[in-house]
Design a protein around this motif. Structure first.
Motif, mmCIF file in Angstrom:
data_model
loop_
_atom_site.group_PDB
_atom_site.id
_atom_site.type_symbol
_atom_site.label_atom_id
_atom_site.label_comp_id
_atom_site.label_asym_id
_atom_site.label_seq_id
_atom_site.Cartn_x
_atom_site.Cartn_y
_atom_site.Cartn_z
ATOM 1 N N SER A 91 -9.670 4.650 8.671
ATOM 2 C CA SER A 91 -9.550 4.507 7.220
ATOM 3 C C SER A 91 -8.512 3.440 6.856
ATOM 4 O O SER A 91 -8.674 2.711 5.883
ATOM 5 N N LEU A 124 -3.807 4.984 -0.366
ATOM 6 C CA LEU A 124 -4.524 5.627 0.740
ATOM 7 C C LEU A 124 -4.095 7.088 0.777
ATOM 8 O O LEU A 124 -2.906 7.396 0.676
ATOM 9 N N LEU A 180 0.829 -1.193 0.000
ATOM 10 C CA LEU A 180 0.000 0.000 0.000
ATOM 11 C C LEU A 180 0.872 1.255 0.000
ATOM 12 O O LEU A 180 1.927 1.278 0.618
ATOM 13 N N ALA A 225 -3.009 -1.083 -3.188
ATOM 14 C CA ALA A 225 -3.947 -0.100 -2.651
ATOM 15 C C ALA A 225 -3.266 1.249 -2.465
ATOM 16 O O ALA A 225 -2.059 1.332 -2.232
ATOM 17 N N TRP A 239 -8.330 2.563 -4.345
ATOM 18 C CA TRP A 239 -7.930 3.862 -3.788
ATOM 19 C C TRP A 239 -8.962 4.297 -2.751
ATOM 20 O O TRP A 239 -10.122 4.468 -3.076
ATOM 21 N N LEU A 240 -8.497 4.428 -1.528
ATOM 22 C CA LEU A 240 -9.347 4.990 -0.474
ATOM 23 C C LEU A 240 -8.907 6.424 -0.212
ATOM 24 O O LEU A 240 -7.749 6.676 0.122
ATOM 25 N N TYR A 256 -10.238 -4.384 1.067
ATOM 26 C CA TYR A 256 -9.355 -5.143 0.167
ATOM 27 C C TYR A 256 -9.656 -6.629 0.288
ATOM 28 O O TYR A 256 -9.756 -7.348 -0.709
ATOM 29 N N LEU A 306 -9.543 0.081 4.826
ATOM 30 C CA LEU A 306 -8.913 -0.284 3.561
ATOM 31 C C LEU A 306 -8.504 -1.761 3.571
ATOM 32 O O LEU A 306 -8.707 -2.493 2.609
#
Lengths: 313, 330
Positions: free
Chosen positions: A227, A80, A4, A78, A109-110, A235, A231
């Motif tokens: 968050s 963030l 990430l 991912a 994508w968070l 995921y 995530l």
């Protein structure tokens, strides 16, 4: 192991931003690559006159992300993004993340659009149009967004006073973003001072309301921890074939972890409940006990408990 | 277990300030030190001297240095000022900017003089394999730090030990003399661990690295050394990991007292070796293992080693790397 890239603030002491997100995710098996948008001695709740360090300058942040995503163009599962201090840093993160997400359609994508809470902005106003562009443009590439109600209202352009207005705001935002988690609703929405209300909403499905008992104290970094854990759980939700596990179950699981971390934090500092913003020694005691909570991040499994799921919105 | 609530009371969480480099991708400097320390229960205050996309071993990287005045303000006005932090340990590593190094060493030296319980561990990062990779102006600054401060431990590699003592180390005899010279030059330094050396010990074979240590407080008359079989790979960050784990083993509140440096080094060598072996397993393909050419391994697989990091210190078999002792003064 999944990998990430996280772009948000770094504090030398304490646990907000990347310091709150990194260790829990590492414990969950993530390789966490942290791009620091600032380096401060501590978070701003200690009082602005007690914050030392610097914002990563526009050009430095751009060069850094160029290097990272140039050298590792396909390595991230991912992305963030959290607190970014100004317009240019939001822009910069947005440009690089969009390019990466576009070239790597399997990544997620968070975006936590950190702008303020309870009617108060804590970033510069010029950040607002940048988040609006990222979240609302027809070519939006954000998969998950985690605004609080105030931030949702900013993106929505209108205040939200009841469930119907909340639903229509979510519907509007779903035009561009598949997963929305409203991390806390205004007290006036449900007239219940004993609970914090959370809304989860998956595009095409009915939004679900969750509520957790309010732990009365002022903690900083809870949203960043939330968050990060979300995530991880999303995921896993997306990579699993088990269709019986739903978004609200995963959020429920995250909320259980957060409750335990808060209780652990309280257990180390009983006077926490009366702590005051701006007092360095109180703030120090109120830092989340991220390290002491090492064995809590795994959670109990998403299907075993649905204790905080309340009802359909 | 660490930090768990026992009999209704909280076990104190030890605190360390770690001042080193930050890389976004990979595990060197603070990225190599922080997670293992945190996993072992340390509250780590992480002060970054640079922020780079990745370590230079990749061939290309981008990034920037923190300004000396910012780093100084964070430490002096923030951590030691308004926050009034008391640390169990301070670890300093890669600090490339000479001005930053000077400002930090002054401040940290003062802090150690004020609080004698404060343990400062200095990794005098200057270079490796015969080459400096910081400005040569940093050399006299480190000499001054070592001369003027009561340091809990210094962890040079072979090149740094040679640079700090001004003499080459090629054999056990020159190693012995090196330690004597080091102690004469820097009598306030309490412990020295030379993390890895290529020296000839006997004719049998050369497929090992040598690690050596001396505790000038508890056992001032003996140097202990270890022969560590060479792995057929070059790792980045293994030295930073080694120093961090040593810090944990020596200074964690649950560490056995009195300290025995050579036993601790032995245990940490085993743990680091396990982490490196697992990193190789996870990084290399079968073909890589068959070639004689050493592989270059850019990133330690730290998050794949939770089970190894979870073991309490000392539980590692200490017989794998057995210390050999040599008398310092004959």
């Amino acid at each position: 192991m999944p990998r990430l890239l996280a772009t948000q603030s770094h504090v030398v002491h304490g646990y907000v931003g990347n310091k709150a997100a990194t260790f829990p995710l590492q414990c969950l098996g993530w390789d966490v690559d942290c791009c620091n948008s600032v380096q401060f001695s501590n978070h701003t709740g200690y009082g602005m006159d007690k914050v030392f360090g610097n914002v990563t300058e526009k050009n430095d942040l751009d060069q850094l992300l160029c290097g990272v995503l140039g050298n590792f163009p396909h390595e991230y599962d991912a992305l963030l993004s959290g607190y970014l201090p100004n317009k240019s840093s939001v822009q910069c993160m947005g440009q690089h993340y969009r390019r990466y997400r576009n070239a790597n359609p399997q990544s997620i994508w968070l975006m936590d659009p950190v702008m303020g809470d309870e009617g108060q902005l804590y970033v510069n106003e010029d950040v607002i149009p940048e988040y609006k562009k990222l979240a609302l443009s027809p070519s939006c590439l954000v998969d998950i967004i985690t605004p609080n109600q105030f931030e949702l209202e900013i993106l929505n352009g209108e205040n939200i006073g009841n469930s119907e207005q909340m639903k229509s705001a979510l519907l509007k935002l779903h035009a561009t973003i598949p997963v929305i988690v409203v991390t806390s609703c205004d007290f006036k929405m449900f007239n219940d001072p004993e609970h914090v209300y959370i809304v989860t909403s998956m595009r095409g499905e009915k939004p679900i309301l969750l509520r957790v008992p309010l732990i009365k104290s002022y903690f900083t970094g809870v949203g960043d921890l939330f968050s990060a854990l979300l995530l991880d759980r999303i995921y896993k939700l997306f990579s699993s074939n088990d269709s019986s596990v739903r978004l609200e179950d995963q959020v429920n699981d995250v909320l259980n972890v957060i409750q335990k971390v808060l209780k652990k934090t309280l257990s180390y500092a009983p006077k926490l409940k009366t702590a005051k913003m701006g007092s360095a020694s109180d703030m120090k005691d109120m830092e989340l006990r991220i390290i002491e909570s090492r064995d809590l991040y795994e959670g109990d499994g998403s299907t075993s408990r649905k204790n905080f799921i309340y009802r359909k919105l | 277990m660490l930090n768990h609530i026992e009999k209704g009371e909280c076990v104190r969480t030890p605190k360390v300030l770690s001042i080193q480099s930050h890389v976004v991708h990979g595990y060197v400097g603070n990225k190599a030190a922080t997670f293992p320390l945190q996993y072992k229960g340390w509250d780590v205050d992480v002060l970054n001297t640079v922020q780079l996309s990745n370590h230079p071993g990749y061939g290309k990287f981008t990034g920037h240095k923190a300004k000396a005045s910012d780093v100084y303000d964070i430490l002096k006005k923030g951590l030691l000022g308004d926050l009034n932090m008391t640390y169990d340990a301070i670890l300093t590593g890669y600090i490339p900017c000479t001005d930053t190094l000077k400002l930090l060493s002054q401040t940290l030296g003062d802090a150690c003089k004020k609080d004698h319980r404060l343990k400062w561990i200095v990794d005098p990062v200057l270079g490796d394999n015969g080459k400096l990779y910081v400005s040569d102006k940093n050399v006299p600054v480190y000499k001054c730090i070592l001369r003027e401060n009561r340091l809990f431990m210094v962890t040079p590699n072979q090149f740094e030990m040679e640079t700090l003592t001004g003499m080459g180390i090629t054999s056990l005899e020159s190693l012995r003399q090196g330690f004597i010279k080091f102690h004469n030059l820097y009598p306030l330094v309490e412990r020295v661990v030379i993390t890895s050396m290529e020296i000839t010990i006997s004719d049998d074979n050369t497929d090992y690295l040598v690690c050596a240590c001396c505790d000038f407080v508890a056992k001032p008359d003996a140097v202990h050394y270890f022969k560590v079989p060479k792995l057929n790979a070059h790792f980045s960050g293994s030295g930073d990991l080694f120093t961090a784990l040593l810090l944990d083993c020596l200074l964690h509140p649950t560490a056995k007292q009195p300290l025995d440096l050579s036993h601790t080094v032995s245990a940490v060598l085993s743990l680091v070796d396990d982490i490196l072996l697992r990193t190789m397993d996870l990084t290399l393909s079968k073909g890589d293992f068959l070639t004689n050419k050493p592989s270059v391994i850019n990133d330690l697989k730290l998050v794949n080693c939770l089970d190894l990091l979870a073991q309490p210190p000392g539980s590692h078999t200490t017989t794998r790397f057995r210390p050999t002792s040599i008398e310092l003064f004959r």
